[in-house]
Design a protein around this motif. Structure first.
Motif, PDB file in Angstrom:
ATOM      1  N   VAL A   1     -17.284 -10.364  -6.073  1.00 56.22           N
ATOM      2  CA  VAL A   1     -16.079 -10.436  -6.899  1.00 56.22           C
ATOM      3  C   VAL A   1     -14.879 -10.397  -5.965  1.00 56.22           C
ATOM      4  CG1 VAL A   1     -14.758  -9.386  -8.792  1.00 56.22           C
ATOM      5  CG2 VAL A   1     -17.256  -9.124  -8.725  1.00 56.22           C
ATOM      6  N   ALA A   2     -13.863 -11.191  -6.285  1.00 58.41           N
ATOM      7  CA  ALA A   2     -12.630 -11.158  -5.505  1.00 58.41           C
ATOM      8  C   ALA A   2     -11.442 -11.260  -6.449  1.00 58.41           C
ATOM      9  CB  ALA A   2     -12.591 -12.304  -4.494  1.00 58.41           C
ATOM     10  N   THR A   3     -10.321 -10.686  -6.013  1.00 59.67           N
ATOM     11  CA  THR A   3      -9.111 -10.709  -6.834  1.00 59.67           C
ATOM     12  C   THR A   3      -7.896 -10.698  -5.909  1.00 59.67           C
ATOM     13  OG1 THR A   3      -8.091  -9.693  -8.792  1.00 59.67           O
ATOM     14  CG2 THR A   3      -8.825  -8.206  -7.062  1.00 59.67           C
ATOM     15  N   PRO A   4      -6.800 -11.362  -6.280  1.00 54.70           N
ATOM     16  CA  PRO A   4      -5.637 -11.387  -5.397  1.00 54.70           C
ATOM     17  C   PRO A   4      -4.721 -10.184  -5.583  1.00 54.70           C
ATOM     18  CG  PRO A   4      -5.380 -13.006  -7.172  1.00 54.70           C
ATOM     19  CD  PRO A   4      -6.660 -12.271  -7.423  1.00 54.70           C
ATOM     20  N   VAL A   5      -4.068  -9.800  -4.499  1.00 51.06           N
ATOM     21  CA  VAL A   5      -3.051  -8.750  -4.543  1.00 51.06           C
ATOM     22  C   VAL A   5      -1.819  -9.268  -3.832  1.00 51.06           C
ATOM     23  CG1 VAL A   5      -4.661  -6.805  -4.709  1.00 51.06           C
ATOM     24  CG2 VAL A   5      -3.984  -7.648  -2.454  1.00 51.06           C
ATOM     25  N   LEU A   6      -0.673  -8.836  -4.332  1.00 49.44           N
ATOM     26  CA  LEU A   6       0.605  -9.339  -3.834  1.00 49.44           C
ATOM     27  C   LEU A   6       1.497  -8.152  -3.519  1.00 49.44           C
ATOM     28  CD1 LEU A   6       2.543 -11.843  -3.548  1.00 49.44           C
ATOM     29  CD2 LEU A   6       3.128 -11.486  -5.954  1.00 49.44           C
ATOM     30  N   ARG A   7       1.957  -8.080  -2.275  1.00 46.87           N
ATOM     31  CA  ARG A   7       2.836  -6.975  -1.903  1.00 46.87           C
ATOM     32  C   ARG A   7       4.120  -7.050  -2.729  1.00 46.87           C
ATOM     33  NH1 ARG A   7       3.395  -3.500   2.498  1.00 46.87           N
ATOM     34  NH2 ARG A   7       1.800  -4.604   3.717  1.00 46.87           N
ATOM     35  N   CYS A   8       4.534  -5.918  -3.278  1.00 46.46           N
ATOM     36  CA  CYS A   8       5.720  -5.884  -4.131  1.00 46.46           C
ATOM     37  C   CYS A   8       6.998  -6.101  -3.314  1.00 46.46           C
ATOM     38  CB  CYS A   8       5.830  -4.541  -4.854  1.00 46.46           C
ATOM     39  SG  CYS A   8       4.718  -4.352  -6.253  1.00 46.46           S
ATOM     40  N   ASP A   9       7.840  -6.973  -3.830  1.00 52.40           N
ATOM     41  CA  ASP A   9       9.192  -7.057  -3.295  1.00 52.40           C
ATOM     42  C   ASP A   9      10.050  -6.054  -4.064  1.00 52.40           C
ATOM     43  OD1 ASP A   9       9.782  -8.193  -5.780  1.00 52.40           O
ATOM     44  OD2 ASP A   9       9.732 -10.238  -5.019  1.00 52.40           O
ATOM     45  N   PRO A  10      11.290  -5.834  -3.640  1.00 51.30           N
ATOM     46  CA  PRO A  10      12.113  -4.833  -4.337  1.00 51.30           C
ATOM     47  C   PRO A  10      12.312  -5.128  -5.821  1.00 51.30           C
ATOM     48  CG  PRO A  10      13.056  -5.327  -2.188  1.00 51.30           C
ATOM     49  CD  PRO A  10      11.931  -6.303  -2.388  1.00 51.30           C
ATOM     50  N   VAL A  11      12.408  -6.405  -6.208  1.00 53.95           N
ATOM     51  CA  VAL A  11      12.613  -6.744  -7.625  1.00 53.95           C
ATOM     52  C   VAL A  11      11.394  -6.346  -8.440  1.00 53.95           C
ATOM     53  CG1 VAL A  11      12.937  -8.634  -9.267  1.00 53.95           C
ATOM     54  CG2 VAL A  11      14.249  -8.595  -7.135  1.00 53.95           C
ATOM     55  N   THR A  12      10.210  -6.742  -7.976  1.00 53.07           N
ATOM     56  CA  THR A  12       8.989  -6.436  -8.718  1.00 53.07           C
ATOM     57  C   THR A  12       8.744  -4.930  -8.763  1.00 53.07           C
ATOM     58  OG1 THR A  12       8.055  -8.551  -8.019  1.00 53.07           O
ATOM     59  CG2 THR A  12       6.532  -6.935  -8.936  1.00 53.07           C
ATOM     60  N   TYR A  13       8.957  -4.261  -7.637  1.00 56.66           N
ATOM     61  CA  TYR A  13       8.790  -2.809  -7.619  1.00 56.66           C
ATOM     62  C   TYR A  13       9.749  -2.153  -8.612  1.00 56.66           C
ATOM     63  CZ  TYR A  13       8.472   1.985  -5.901  1.00 56.66           C
ATOM     64  OH  TYR A  13       8.288   3.345  -5.814  1.00 56.66           O
TER      65      TYR A  13
ATOM     66  N   ARG B   1      13.035   7.738  -0.364  1.00 54.57           N
ATOM     67  CA  ARG B   1      12.546   7.283   0.959  1.00 54.57           C
ATOM     68  C   ARG B   1      11.600   6.092   0.772  1.00 54.57           C
ATOM     69  NH1 ARG B   1      10.029  12.389   3.816  1.00 54.57           N
ATOM     70  NH2 ARG B   1       9.838  10.857   5.496  1.00 54.57           N
ATOM     71  N   ILE B   2      12.098   5.020   0.204  1.00 57.74           N
ATOM     72  CA  ILE B   2      11.282   3.832  -0.033  1.00 57.74           C
ATOM     73  C   ILE B   2      11.211   3.024   1.260  1.00 57.74           C
ATOM     74  CG2 ILE B   2      11.055   1.699  -1.354  1.00 57.74           C
ATOM     75  CD1 ILE B   2      12.532   3.080  -3.632  1.00 57.74           C
ATOM     76  N   PRO B   3      10.012   2.868   1.828  1.00 61.97           N
ATOM     77  CA  PRO B   3       9.890   2.165   3.108  1.00 61.97           C
ATOM     78  C   PRO B   3      10.008   0.654   2.946  1.00 61.97           C
ATOM     79  CG  PRO B   3       7.742   2.871   2.346  1.00 61.97           C
ATOM     80  CD  PRO B   3       8.722   3.403   1.359  1.00 61.97           C
ATOM     81  N   ASP B   4      10.201  -0.013   4.055  1.00 61.17           N
ATOM     82  CA  ASP B   4      10.251  -1.472   4.103  1.00 61.17           C
ATOM     83  C   ASP B   4       9.274  -1.935   5.191  1.00 61.17           C
ATOM     84  OD1 ASP B   4      10.934  -4.132   3.871  1.00 61.17           O
ATOM     85  OD2 ASP B   4      12.781  -3.951   5.043  1.00 61.17           O
ATOM     86  N   PRO B   5       8.233  -2.699   4.854  1.00 64.53           N
ATOM     87  CA  PRO B   5       7.954  -3.262   3.530  1.00 64.53           C
ATOM     88  C   PRO B   5       7.405  -2.197   2.575  1.00 64.53           C
ATOM     89  CG  PRO B   5       6.186  -3.833   5.029  1.00 64.53           C
ATOM     90  CD  PRO B   5       7.234  -3.140   5.857  1.00 64.53           C
ATOM     91  N   ILE B   6       7.527  -2.487   1.292  1.00 62.84           N
ATOM     92  CA  ILE B   6       7.064  -1.554   0.266  1.00 62.84           C
ATOM     93  C   ILE B   6       5.531  -1.562   0.238  1.00 62.84           C
ATOM     94  CG2 ILE B   6       7.034  -1.071  -2.212  1.00 62.84           C
ATOM     95  CD1 ILE B   6       9.841  -2.378  -2.333  1.00 62.84           C
ATOM     96  N   PRO B   7       4.879  -0.399   0.392  1.00 60.30           N
ATOM     97  CA  PRO B   7       3.416  -0.345   0.474  1.00 60.30           C
ATOM     98  C   PRO B   7       2.727  -0.293  -0.888  1.00 60.30           C
ATOM     99  CG  PRO B   7       4.283   1.826   0.838  1.00 60.30           C
ATOM    100  CD  PRO B   7       5.485   0.928   0.623  1.00 60.30           C
ATOM    101  N   VAL B   8       3.257  -1.021  -1.858  1.00 60.48           N
ATOM    102  CA  VAL B   8       2.666  -1.097  -3.190  1.00 60.48           C
ATOM    103  C   VAL B   8       2.251  -2.537  -3.429  1.00 60.48           C
ATOM    104  CG1 VAL B   8       3.078  -0.865  -5.676  1.00 60.48           C
ATOM    105  CG2 VAL B   8       4.020   0.818  -4.082  1.00 60.48           C
TER     106      VAL B   8
END
Length: 264
Positions: A130-142, A182-189
């Protein structure tokens, strides 16, 4: 080349948003199209796919899908989620495939390269089930994630995974926790994109398992694989400047319409 079939599971009786597949969105040219049609059109843009099917148990959705040219497979009313519906469609439709892709009917913004990345990942790794995509959140999506949770709405899903890309957990909460000051860049979500690629054997096995406690609590179908020891490969994809968002609540319609306008 693997025989790849995209199945779009769609049900009318959504708890949070009844009739969601037939909800109409405004397009930049002034016309309106249903969510299920936009999702089908997104699936048709994926390269090297043998068939695209809409799987539903509802005559209204089936009629709407056939009206714009989609192939439809009628499935059992008892299907509790999209993965079960995909498994039922595979069994009922006499579908021959090496890979079944579940592109859910509430994600019309899914870029074709998200699905193509999954297919390529499964082709490279013969052991992946099984595989599924993940997308690192940008500030807007977060920001959308945080706004939904603060308002008590269930928005998108987040994923955490190990160094090899195997999923550790999926949640409707925003994980991992980040100190708002303390939101880091890049966002680790990482935003879990609601698309799955399955080997037919893994899909068939899924239907034989009862939902586990984590799946039941979170309401996330993919947790059934993890609870039964089946690893899920998380494939990181790039947004390429496009904002991705599913239609989870009526409040998401303006968000998606805005993205459609920007893309145009």
């Amino acid at each position: 080349m693997m025989r790849t079939v995209i199945v779009i599971p769609a049900r009318y009786a959504s708890t949070r948003y009844p009739g969601k597949p037939l909800a109409e969105l405004a397009l930049p040219d002034g016309t309106r199209r249903s969510l299920i049609r936009l999702s089908w059109e997104a699936a048709c843009r994926v390269r090297d796919v043998n068939r695209v099917l809409v799987a539903t148990d509802d005559d209204r959705i089936a009629e709407a899908a056939r009206s714009f040219g989609a192939e439809v497979v009628m499935t059992a009313e008892e299907c509790r989620n999209g993965t079960e519906r995909c498994a039922d469609a595979l069994a009922r439709g006499g579908i021959e495939a090496d890979l079944v892709v579940n592109l859910q009917g509430d994600a019309p913004l899914t870029p074709p390269w998200f699905v193509e990345a999954l297919v390529e990942a499964m082709a490279r790794d013969a052991e992946a089930e099984v595989a599924t995509p993940v997308l690192r959140c940008d500030p807007v999506t977060y920001g959308h994630f945080r706004a939904d949770r603060l308002a008590g709405r269930v928005g998108g899903t987040t994923a955490v995974f190990d160094r090899s890309g195997r999923a550790l957990y999926f949640s409707k909460e925003v994980v991992p926790y980040i100190d708002p000051g303390r939101i880091p860049d890049p966002i680790p979500v990482f935003h879990h994109v609601g698309v799955y690629a399955y080997r037919p054997a893994a899909l068939a096995a899924y239907g034989a398992w009862a939902p586990g406690p984590l799946e039941t609590l979170e309401g996330l179908e993919q947790l059934r694989f993890l609870e039964n020891g089946v690893p899920i490969a998380c494939v990181e994809v790039e947004g390429r400047g496009r904002v991705f968002w599913e239609l989870n609540n009526p409040e998401d319609i303006p968000r998606i319409e805005a993205v459609l306008k920007e893309d145009a």
